[in-house]
Design an enzyme around this catalytic site. Structure first.
Site, PDB file in Angstrom:
ATOM      1  N   LYS A 167      27.174 -10.478  -6.047  1.00  0.00           N
ATOM      2  CA  LYS A 167      26.022  -9.564  -5.932  1.00  0.00           C
ATOM      3  C   LYS A 167      25.798  -8.820  -7.244  1.00  0.00           C
ATOM      4  CE  LYS A 167      27.230  -7.367  -1.832  1.00  0.00           C
ATOM      5  NZ  LYS A 167      27.060  -6.283  -0.848  1.00  0.00           N
ATOM      6  N   LYS A 225      27.809  -6.481  -8.275  1.00  0.00           N
ATOM      7  CA  LYS A 225      28.241  -5.092  -8.054  1.00  0.00           C
ATOM      8  C   LYS A 225      29.727  -4.973  -8.423  1.00  0.00           C
ATOM      9  CE  LYS A 225      25.588  -2.700  -4.553  1.00  0.00           C
ATOM     10  NZ  LYS A 225      25.640  -2.005  -3.278  1.00  0.00           N
TER      11      LYS A 225
HETATM   12  N1  C2G Z   1      22.512   3.166   2.954  1.00  0.00           N
HETATM   13  C1  C2G Z   1      21.731   4.165   3.532  1.00  0.00           C
HETATM   14  N2  C2G Z   1      21.453   5.276   2.828  1.00  0.00           N
HETATM   15  C2  C2G Z   1      21.926   5.434   1.561  1.00  0.00           C
HETATM   16  C3  C2G Z   1      22.734   4.438   0.979  1.00  0.00           C
HETATM   17  C4  C2G Z   1      23.016   3.294   1.705  1.00  0.00           C
HETATM   18  O1  C2G Z   1      21.281   4.030   4.689  1.00  0.00           O
HETATM   19  N3  C2G Z   1      21.609   6.570   0.892  1.00  0.00           N
HETATM   20  C5  C2G Z   1      22.772   1.953   3.744  1.00  0.00           C
HETATM   21  C6  C2G Z   1      22.223   0.693   3.076  1.00  0.00           C
HETATM   22  O2  C2G Z   1      20.826   0.565   3.341  1.00  0.00           O
HETATM   23  C7  C2G Z   1      23.049  -0.393   3.757  1.00  0.00           C
HETATM   24  C8  C2G Z   1      24.401   0.313   4.008  1.00  0.00           C
HETATM   25  O3  C2G Z   1      24.163   1.725   3.850  1.00  0.00           O
HETATM   26  O4  C2G Z   1      22.468  -0.754   5.013  1.00  0.00           O
HETATM   27  C9  C2G Z   1      25.465  -0.120   3.023  1.00  0.00           C
HETATM   28  O5  C2G Z   1      24.952   0.094   1.715  1.00  0.00           O
HETATM   29  P1  C2G Z   1      25.705  -0.636   0.480  1.00  0.00           P
HETATM   30  O6  C2G Z   1      27.154  -0.391   0.597  1.00  0.00           O
HETATM   31  O7  C2G Z   1      24.979  -0.288  -0.769  1.00  0.00           O
HETATM   32  O8  C2G Z   1      25.452  -2.166   0.871  1.00  0.00           O
HETATM   33  P2  C2G Z   1      24.728  -3.275  -0.001  1.00  0.00           P
HETATM   34  O9  C2G Z   1      25.365  -3.376  -1.323  1.00  0.00           O
HETATM   35  O10 C2G Z   1      23.287  -3.017   0.134  1.00  0.00           O
HETATM   36  O11 C2G Z   1      25.176  -4.608   0.767  1.00  0.00           O
HETATM   37  O12 C2G Z   1      24.506  -8.712   2.975  1.00  0.00           O
HETATM   38  C10 C2G Z   1      24.055  -7.379   2.839  1.00  0.00           C
HETATM   39  C11 C2G Z   1      24.794  -6.677   1.746  1.00  0.00           C
HETATM   40  O13 C2G Z   1      26.186  -6.769   1.933  1.00  0.00           O
HETATM   41  C12 C2G Z   1      24.381  -5.206   1.719  1.00  0.00           C
END
Ligand code: C2G
Length: 129
Positions: A44, A46
């Site tokens: 990803k 990240k």
């Molecule tokens: N999230 C949220 N509010 C934030 C930050 C994050 O609601 N201020 C939510 C994101 O929308 C996501 C979840 O928390 O639904 C996890 O966020 P991340 O850890 O950033 O996940 P991400 O890297 O987007 O990975 O296959 C899907 C991916 O694995 C998603």
């Protein structure tokens, strides 16, 4: 029993993560969370501050979470939904539209993100790379 699933990295666990897990659980009775492995996060693009085993342990300790599984690829969602008999797939609305294809297998729900908080923001404030 209505089963819900959501996916994420959950690095430097913060209130935005907690809010979506709480709200995801409110949609059903059992919440499965797929936590991105370090190898998948490399795909990803990240870089995590916290290693995947610790991120999984933290998510597993959250009272809204019933089960944690590893997320190792973009392509496991359909089989996860089938293997875990999932009724509802939940993601934050930064992903709106990206997972609509899963509507053939379960209900897809995008929940509003928590404003003003993100792992990137925390890293910047802590001057982490
Ligand atoms: N999230 C949220 N509010 C934030 C930050 C994050 O609601 N201020 C939510 C994101 O929308 C996501 C979840 O928390 O639904 C996890 O966020 P991340 O850890 O950033 O996940 P991400 O890297 O987007 O990975 O296959 C899907 C991916 O694995 C998603």
């Amino acid at each position: 029993m209505k089963k819900v699933i959501t996916y994420g990295t959950f690095d430097l666990f913060h209130i935005g993560h907690l809010n979506i897990l709480k709200r995801a659980k409110e949609l059903g009775d059992y919440l499965v969370v797929a936590v991105s492995s370090d190898a998948f996060n490399a795909i990803k693009g990240k870089k995590c501050a916290i290693p995947d085993d610790e991120r999984m342990a933290i998510v597993e300790a959250i009272k809204y979470v019933d089960e944690v599984i590893p997320e190792n690829s973009w392509d496991q969602k359909i089989s996860d939904i089938q293997e875990h008999n999932i009724d509802i797939f939940v993601m934050g609305d930064d992903w709106t539209g990206q997972f609509d294809f899963l509507n053939d297998y379960c209900k897809v729900v995008y929940l509003s993100r928590t404003p003003d908080i993100s792992t990137t923001k925390i890293k910047k404030e802590l001057k982490l790379k």
